[in-house]
Design a protein around this motif. Sequence first.
Motif, mmCIF file in Angstrom:
data_model
loop_
_atom_site.group_PDB
_atom_site.id
_atom_site.type_symbol
_atom_site.label_atom_id
_atom_site.label_comp_id
_atom_site.label_asym_id
_atom_site.label_seq_id
_atom_site.Cartn_x
_atom_site.Cartn_y
_atom_site.Cartn_z
ATOM 1 N N CYS A 179 0.816 -1.222 0.000
ATOM 2 C CA CYS A 179 0.000 0.000 0.000
ATOM 3 C C CYS A 179 0.845 1.266 0.000
ATOM 4 N N PHE A 180 2.156 1.128 0.042
ATOM 5 C CA PHE A 180 3.054 2.279 0.079
ATOM 6 C C PHE A 180 3.514 2.653 -1.317
ATOM 7 N N GLY A 234 -7.102 13.803 -14.401
ATOM 8 C CA GLY A 234 -7.755 13.797 -15.706
ATOM 9 C C GLY A 234 -9.082 13.080 -15.549
ATOM 10 N N ASN A 235 -9.334 12.107 -16.407
ATOM 11 C CA ASN A 235 -10.579 11.342 -16.297
ATOM 12 C C ASN A 235 -10.363 9.969 -15.670
ATOM 13 N N ARG A 236 -9.204 9.754 -15.047
ATOM 14 C CA ARG A 236 -8.901 8.480 -14.397
ATOM 15 C C ARG A 236 -8.916 8.653 -12.885
ATOM 16 N N CYS A 237 -9.419 7.634 -12.211
ATOM 17 C CA CYS A 237 -9.538 7.674 -10.758
ATOM 18 C C CYS A 237 -8.475 6.777 -10.125
ATOM 19 N N PHE A 238 -7.910 7.251 -9.014
ATOM 20 C CA PHE A 238 -6.877 6.516 -8.286
ATOM 21 C C PHE A 238 -7.128 6.642 -6.784
ATOM 22 N N MET A 239 -6.655 5.668 -6.031
ATOM 23 C CA MET A 239 -6.666 5.799 -4.576
ATOM 24 C C MET A 239 -5.715 6.938 -4.228
ATOM 25 N N ARG A 240 -6.117 7.804 -3.319
ATOM 26 C CA ARG A 240 -5.291 8.936 -2.912
ATOM 27 C C ARG A 240 -4.114 8.432 -2.066
ATOM 28 N N ILE A 241 -2.953 8.996 -2.306
ATOM 29 C CA ILE A 241 -1.748 8.688 -1.542
ATOM 30 C C ILE A 241 -1.540 9.794 -0.511
ATOM 31 N N GLU A 242 -1.439 9.416 0.755
ATOM 32 C CA GLU A 242 -1.193 10.360 1.850
ATOM 33 C C GLU A 242 -0.019 9.850 2.689
ATOM 34 N N ASP A 243 0.911 10.708 2.984
ATOM 35 C CA ASP A 243 2.072 10.337 3.802
ATOM 36 C C ASP A 243 2.790 9.106 3.268
ATOM 37 N N GLY A 244 2.808 8.964 1.932
ATOM 38 C CA GLY A 244 3.555 7.873 1.307
ATOM 39 C C GLY A 244 2.825 6.545 1.233
ATOM 40 N N HIS A 245 1.528 6.528 1.580
ATOM 41 C CA HIS A 245 0.766 5.280 1.472
ATOM 42 C C HIS A 245 -0.672 5.573 1.078
ATOM 43 N N ARG A 279 1.167 -1.706 16.312
ATOM 44 C CA ARG A 279 2.320 -1.524 15.426
ATOM 45 C C ARG A 279 2.112 -2.208 14.077
ATOM 46 N N ARG A 280 0.920 -1.971 13.516
ATOM 47 C CA ARG A 280 0.629 -2.489 12.189
ATOM 48 C C ARG A 280 -0.323 -1.541 11.476
ATOM 49 N N PHE A 281 -0.499 -1.774 10.204
ATOM 50 C CA PHE A 281 -1.422 -1.004 9.393
ATOM 51 C C PHE A 281 -2.619 -1.881 9.049
ATOM 52 N N VAL A 282 -3.762 -1.259 8.919
ATOM 53 C CA VAL A 282 -4.973 -1.985 8.562
ATOM 54 C C VAL A 282 -5.668 -1.240 7.424
ATOM 55 N N CYS A 283 -6.126 -1.979 6.441
ATOM 56 C CA CYS A 283 -6.889 -1.379 5.346
ATOM 57 C C CYS A 283 -8.294 -1.091 5.853
ATOM 58 N N SER A 284 -8.671 0.162 5.840
ATOM 59 C CA SER A 284 -9.972 0.565 6.361
ATOM 60 C C SER A 284 -11.133 0.162 5.450
ATOM 61 N N ILE A 285 -10.817 -0.262 4.224
ATOM 62 C CA ILE A 285 -11.867 -0.664 3.283
ATOM 63 C C ILE A 285 -11.609 -2.066 2.733
ATOM 64 N N TYR A 286 -10.921 -2.904 3.479
ATOM 65 C CA TYR A 286 -10.504 -4.218 2.974
ATOM 66 C C TYR A 286 -11.634 -4.988 2.285
ATOM 67 N N PRO A 287 -12.830 -5.087 2.843
ATOM 68 C CA PRO A 287 -13.890 -5.853 2.171
ATOM 69 C C PRO A 287 -14.348 -5.241 0.838
ATOM 70 N N PRO A 344 6.663 0.529 6.038
ATOM 71 C CA PRO A 344 5.692 0.505 7.143
ATOM 72 C C PRO A 344 6.311 0.782 8.514
ATOM 73 N N PRO A 345 7.424 0.144 8.889
ATOM 74 C CA PRO A 345 7.994 0.454 10.209
ATOM 75 C C PRO A 345 8.451 1.907 10.337
ATOM 76 N N ILE A 346 8.985 2.468 9.275
ATOM 77 C CA ILE A 346 9.415 3.872 9.315
ATOM 78 C C ILE A 346 8.208 4.781 9.503
ATOM 79 N N ALA A 347 7.123 4.494 8.787
ATOM 80 C CA ALA A 347 5.908 5.303 8.910
ATOM 81 C C ALA A 347 5.318 5.196 10.315
ATOM 82 N N LEU A 348 5.349 4.006 10.900
ATOM 83 C CA LEU A 348 4.835 3.841 12.264
ATOM 84 C C LEU A 348 5.687 4.599 13.274
ATOM 85 N N GLU A 349 6.988 4.537 13.120
ATOM 86 C CA GLU A 349 7.878 5.273 14.027
ATOM 87 C C GLU A 349 7.622 6.768 13.940
ATOM 88 N N ALA A 350 7.441 7.281 12.723
ATOM 89 C CA ALA A 350 7.156 8.706 12.541
ATOM 90 C C ALA A 350 5.848 9.080 13.205
#
Length: 117
Positions: free
Chosen positions: A17-18, A47-58, A69-77, A104-110
């Motif tokens: 996801c990063f 443009g006319n294409r849609c993408f998942m937004r990237i925030e803080d590198g993910h 100390r983990r990441f979870v997809c808020s829309i996994y289903p 992921p570990p760097i982002a969690l530490e930050a």
Amino acid sequence: MPLPPVPSDCLLCGTCCFSDLPEYVRVFGVDHDRMDDHARSLTDFIGNRCFMRIEDGHCAALVPDPDTRRFVCSIYPVRPDACRGLERGSSACMGELTVKAERPPIALEALLRKRSG
């Protein structure tokens, strides 16, 4: 170089996801419909294409949990087909782990530093 270990569960990893690329995860009409109300807050049109937004590198749907100390997809289903197609342990998964395992570990530490500071 040895291959990284395959995570036991995608929800314990989040490495794929990063990205720093705004055009990383393409969202098609069927994905947008499946995400329903989440789509407006988590996607951007370039443009006319849609993408998942990237925030803080993910992906914006990836929610950090500093307590576990983990990441979870808020829309996994209801995640986009591009995410559904990336199988745990596949060559694409291993490529993501090889290239981005430290993100992921760097982002969690930050996040932890930001909360404590």
